[in-house]
Structures are given as C-alpha cells and as structure tokens.
Motif scaffolding. Structure first.
Motif, PDB file in Angstrom:
ATOM      1  N   VAL A 198      -7.921  -4.308  -2.493  1.00  0.00           N
ATOM      2  CA  VAL A 198      -8.844  -3.958  -3.577  1.00  0.00           C
ATOM      3  C   VAL A 198      -9.805  -2.862  -3.102  1.00  0.00           C
ATOM      4  O   VAL A 198     -10.179  -1.979  -3.867  1.00  0.00           O
ATOM      5  CB  VAL A 198      -9.635  -5.207  -4.043  1.00  0.00           C
ATOM      6  CG1 VAL A 198     -10.830  -4.841  -4.895  1.00  0.00           C
ATOM      7  CG2 VAL A 198      -8.708  -6.145  -4.803  1.00  0.00           C
ATOM      8  N   GLU A 199     -10.164  -2.906  -1.836  1.00  0.00           N
ATOM      9  CA  GLU A 199     -11.192  -2.006  -1.311  1.00  0.00           C
ATOM     10  C   GLU A 199     -10.658  -0.735  -0.665  1.00  0.00           C
ATOM     11  O   GLU A 199     -11.430   0.200  -0.442  1.00  0.00           O
ATOM     12  CB  GLU A 199     -12.048  -2.765  -0.304  1.00  0.00           C
ATOM     13  CG  GLU A 199     -12.793  -3.938  -0.921  1.00  0.00           C
ATOM     14  CD  GLU A 199     -13.526  -4.788   0.097  1.00  0.00           C
ATOM     15  OE1 GLU A 199     -13.486  -4.468   1.312  1.00  0.00           O
ATOM     16  OE2 GLU A 199     -14.134  -5.782  -0.318  1.00  0.00           O
ATOM     17  N   HIS A 200      -9.358  -0.682  -0.350  1.00  0.00           N
ATOM     18  CA  HIS A 200      -8.796   0.465   0.383  1.00  0.00           C
ATOM     19  C   HIS A 200      -7.458   0.878  -0.214  1.00  0.00           C
ATOM     20  O   HIS A 200      -6.689   0.037  -0.653  1.00  0.00           O
ATOM     21  CB  HIS A 200      -8.607   0.100   1.865  1.00  0.00           C
ATOM     22  CG  HIS A 200      -9.855  -0.387   2.509  1.00  0.00           C
ATOM     23  ND1 HIS A 200     -10.817   0.449   3.000  1.00  0.00           N
ATOM     24  CD2 HIS A 200     -10.322  -1.647   2.717  1.00  0.00           C
ATOM     25  CE1 HIS A 200     -11.815  -0.259   3.496  1.00  0.00           C
ATOM     26  NE2 HIS A 200     -11.530  -1.537   3.328  1.00  0.00           N
TER      27      HIS A 200
ATOM     28  N   ARG B  11       2.672  -7.223  -0.367  1.00  0.00           N
ATOM     29  CA  ARG B  11       3.523  -6.081  -0.714  1.00  0.00           C
ATOM     30  C   ARG B  11       3.594  -5.922  -2.233  1.00  0.00           C
ATOM     31  O   ARG B  11       3.492  -4.819  -2.766  1.00  0.00           O
ATOM     32  CB  ARG B  11       4.917  -6.256  -0.135  1.00  0.00           C
ATOM     33  CG  ARG B  11       5.966  -5.274  -0.639  1.00  0.00           C
ATOM     34  CD  ARG B  11       5.718  -3.839  -0.227  1.00  0.00           C
ATOM     35  NE  ARG B  11       5.954  -3.774   1.188  1.00  0.00           N
ATOM     36  CZ  ARG B  11       5.428  -2.847   1.990  1.00  0.00           C
ATOM     37  NH1 ARG B  11       4.657  -1.919   1.506  1.00  0.00           N
ATOM     38  NH2 ARG B  11       5.682  -2.863   3.257  1.00  0.00           N
ATOM     39  N   ASN B  12       3.775  -7.021  -2.951  1.00  0.00           N
ATOM     40  CA  ASN B  12       3.853  -6.958  -4.413  1.00  0.00           C
ATOM     41  C   ASN B  12       2.555  -6.430  -5.020  1.00  0.00           C
ATOM     42  O   ASN B  12       2.582  -5.614  -5.942  1.00  0.00           O
ATOM     43  CB  ASN B  12       4.197  -8.327  -4.996  1.00  0.00           C
ATOM     44  CG  ASN B  12       5.618  -8.741  -4.702  1.00  0.00           C
ATOM     45  OD1 ASN B  12       6.465  -7.917  -4.351  1.00  0.00           O
ATOM     46  ND2 ASN B  12       5.890 -10.028  -4.824  1.00  0.00           N
ATOM     47  N   LEU B  13       1.420  -6.887  -4.516  1.00  0.00           N
ATOM     48  CA  LEU B  13       0.131  -6.404  -5.001  1.00  0.00           C
ATOM     49  C   LEU B  13      -0.013  -4.908  -4.753  1.00  0.00           C
ATOM     50  O   LEU B  13      -0.425  -4.155  -5.643  1.00  0.00           O
ATOM     51  CB  LEU B  13      -1.013  -7.176  -4.330  1.00  0.00           C
ATOM     52  CG  LEU B  13      -2.423  -6.706  -4.673  1.00  0.00           C
ATOM     53  CD1 LEU B  13      -2.684  -6.825  -6.171  1.00  0.00           C
ATOM     54  CD2 LEU B  13      -3.448  -7.496  -3.872  1.00  0.00           C
TER      55      LEU B  13
ATOM     56  N   ARG C 158      -0.853   1.123  -0.688  1.00  0.00           N
ATOM     57  CA  ARG C 158       0.130   1.121   0.395  1.00  0.00           C
ATOM     58  C   ARG C 158      -0.222   0.027   1.402  1.00  0.00           C
ATOM     59  O   ARG C 158      -1.346  -0.042   1.882  1.00  0.00           O
ATOM     60  CB  ARG C 158       0.134   2.487   1.062  1.00  0.00           C
ATOM     61  CG  ARG C 158       1.151   2.664   2.145  1.00  0.00           C
ATOM     62  CD  ARG C 158       1.197   4.134   2.547  1.00  0.00           C
ATOM     63  NE  ARG C 158       1.654   4.285   3.892  1.00  0.00           N
ATOM     64  CZ  ARG C 158       2.899   4.547   4.229  1.00  0.00           C
ATOM     65  NH1 ARG C 158       3.807   4.684   3.289  1.00  0.00           N
ATOM     66  NH2 ARG C 158       3.240   4.675   5.487  1.00  0.00           N
ATOM     67  N   LEU C 159       0.754  -0.815   1.680  1.00  0.00           N
ATOM     68  CA  LEU C 159       0.634  -1.834   2.722  1.00  0.00           C
ATOM     69  C   LEU C 159       1.675  -1.518   3.783  1.00  0.00           C
ATOM     70  O   LEU C 159       2.871  -1.437   3.487  1.00  0.00           O
ATOM     71  CB  LEU C 159       0.863  -3.240   2.159  1.00  0.00           C
ATOM     72  CG  LEU C 159       0.877  -4.370   3.186  1.00  0.00           C
ATOM     73  CD1 LEU C 159      -0.467  -4.488   3.907  1.00  0.00           C
ATOM     74  CD2 LEU C 159       1.249  -5.685   2.524  1.00  0.00           C
TER      75      LEU C 159
ATOM     76  N   LYS D 256      -7.399 -12.165   2.791  1.00  0.00           N
ATOM     77  CA  LYS D 256      -7.794 -10.948   3.514  1.00  0.00           C
ATOM     78  C   LYS D 256      -7.034  -9.731   3.012  1.00  0.00           C
ATOM     79  O   LYS D 256      -7.614  -8.666   2.818  1.00  0.00           O
ATOM     80  CB  LYS D 256      -7.559 -11.112   5.019  1.00  0.00           C
ATOM     81  CG  LYS D 256      -8.645 -11.864   5.727  1.00  0.00           C
ATOM     82  CD  LYS D 256      -8.355 -11.987   7.202  1.00  0.00           C
ATOM     83  CE  LYS D 256      -8.761 -10.729   7.936  1.00  0.00           C
ATOM     84  NZ  LYS D 256      -8.719 -10.895   9.394  1.00  0.00           N
ATOM     85  N   LEU D 257      -5.723  -9.887   2.800  1.00  0.00           N
ATOM     86  CA  LEU D 257      -4.921  -8.763   2.312  1.00  0.00           C
ATOM     87  C   LEU D 257      -5.330  -8.356   0.909  1.00  0.00           C
ATOM     88  O   LEU D 257      -5.467  -7.163   0.614  1.00  0.00           O
ATOM     89  CB  LEU D 257      -3.429  -9.111   2.337  1.00  0.00           C
ATOM     90  CG  LEU D 257      -2.745  -9.086   3.690  1.00  0.00           C
ATOM     91  CD1 LEU D 257      -1.298  -9.546   3.560  1.00  0.00           C
ATOM     92  CD2 LEU D 257      -2.811  -7.690   4.301  1.00  0.00           C
ATOM     93  N   ALA D 258      -5.526  -9.331   0.029  1.00  0.00           N
ATOM     94  CA  ALA D 258      -5.924  -9.022  -1.353  1.00  0.00           C
ATOM     95  C   ALA D 258      -7.261  -8.288  -1.369  1.00  0.00           C
ATOM     96  O   ALA D 258      -7.415  -7.282  -2.068  1.00  0.00           O
ATOM     97  CB  ALA D 258      -5.996 -10.298  -2.182  1.00  0.00           C
ATOM     98  N   ARG D 259      -8.225  -8.766  -0.600  1.00  0.00           N
ATOM     99  CA  ARG D 259      -9.533  -8.116  -0.536  1.00  0.00           C
ATOM    100  C   ARG D 259      -9.406  -6.695   0.015  1.00  0.00           C
ATOM    101  O   ARG D 259      -9.993  -5.754  -0.515  1.00  0.00           O
ATOM    102  CB  ARG D 259     -10.479  -8.936   0.333  1.00  0.00           C
ATOM    103  CG  ARG D 259     -11.915  -8.479   0.267  1.00  0.00           C
ATOM    104  CD  ARG D 259     -12.886  -9.384   1.029  1.00  0.00           C
ATOM    105  NE  ARG D 259     -12.519 -10.783   1.010  1.00  0.00           N
ATOM    106  CZ  ARG D 259     -12.230 -11.506   2.097  1.00  0.00           C
ATOM    107  NH1 ARG D 259     -12.269 -10.965   3.285  1.00  0.00           N
ATOM    108  NH2 ARG D 259     -11.926 -12.781   1.999  1.00  0.00           N
ATOM    109  N   ALA D 260      -8.632  -6.544   1.083  1.00  0.00           N
ATOM    110  CA  ALA D 260      -8.465  -5.219   1.688  1.00  0.00           C
ATOM    111  C   ALA D 260      -7.784  -4.255   0.715  1.00  0.00           C
ATOM    112  O   ALA D 260      -8.168  -3.089   0.631  1.00  0.00           O
ATOM    113  CB  ALA D 260      -7.655  -5.337   2.982  1.00  0.00           C
TER     114      ALA D 260
END
Length: 97
Positions: free
Chosen positions: A34-36, A61-63, A70-71, A28-32
């Motif tokens: 990529v999109e935002h 965080r690393n991604l 920004r996360l 979910k985080l990786a997808r989000a």
C-alpha cells in the motif's frame, strides 16, 4: 540519475514461516504494498515454510498484480525454493532482481 524512481522497500522474513508467522508476513506485505510501488521480499534467512507461508506469498503477488505494483522475491533460501518447485509456483513467484 534521472528516470529512476525511489528505491524498492525491503521486507525481511526470517526463521520459520508457519501459520502464525504467515499471518504477520501477510500483514507486512499488504502494508508495504500500500505504501510503496515496489517491494522486495528477502527470504534468504527463512529456514522453513509451510503452505500458510506459501499462501502469504501468493496473496502478496496477487495484491501486487491487481494494483499494478511490483513484488520481487529475493534471496530465496533452499526450503522456500524447494516448496516453490514442488508446488509448481516457481515461475509465478520466484522473481529475481
């Protein structure tokens, strides 16, 4: 209002973030991310988090850091806050709005 970008996208985590749930959270985080440009991870309803969940946060965080995004962690529930303190990752991961 000029100069403000789009509102951040919110990902909500709930319940126990163990090995099985951490895989889902990572996706979910990786997808989000990529999109935002900015993603808020709401942890206010997390009742438990193990090292797999912590790994998902670190990976997110690393991604974000690698891609200039920004996360932001929001509503850090007590179990997560305690885990961040115990692992020394509070400064690295615990970001407030």
């Amino acid at each position: 209002m000029q100069g403000q970008g789009p509102a951040p996208f919110t990902v909500r985590a709930r319940g126990e973030i163990d090995l099985a749930a951490a895989r889902h959270l990572r996706r979910k985080l990786a997808r989000a991310l990529v999109e935002h440009r900015e993603v808020v991870l709401d942890l206010s309803e997390v009742t438990f988090m193990d090292c797999a969940g912590l790994g998902a946060l670190v990976q997110g965080r690393n991604l974000a850091d690698r891609t200039g995004l920004r996360l932001v962690l929001h509503g850090i529930a007590h179990p997560v806050a305690r885990l961040l303190r115990l692992t020394g990752l509070t400064c690295r991961l615990a970001t407030a709005l």
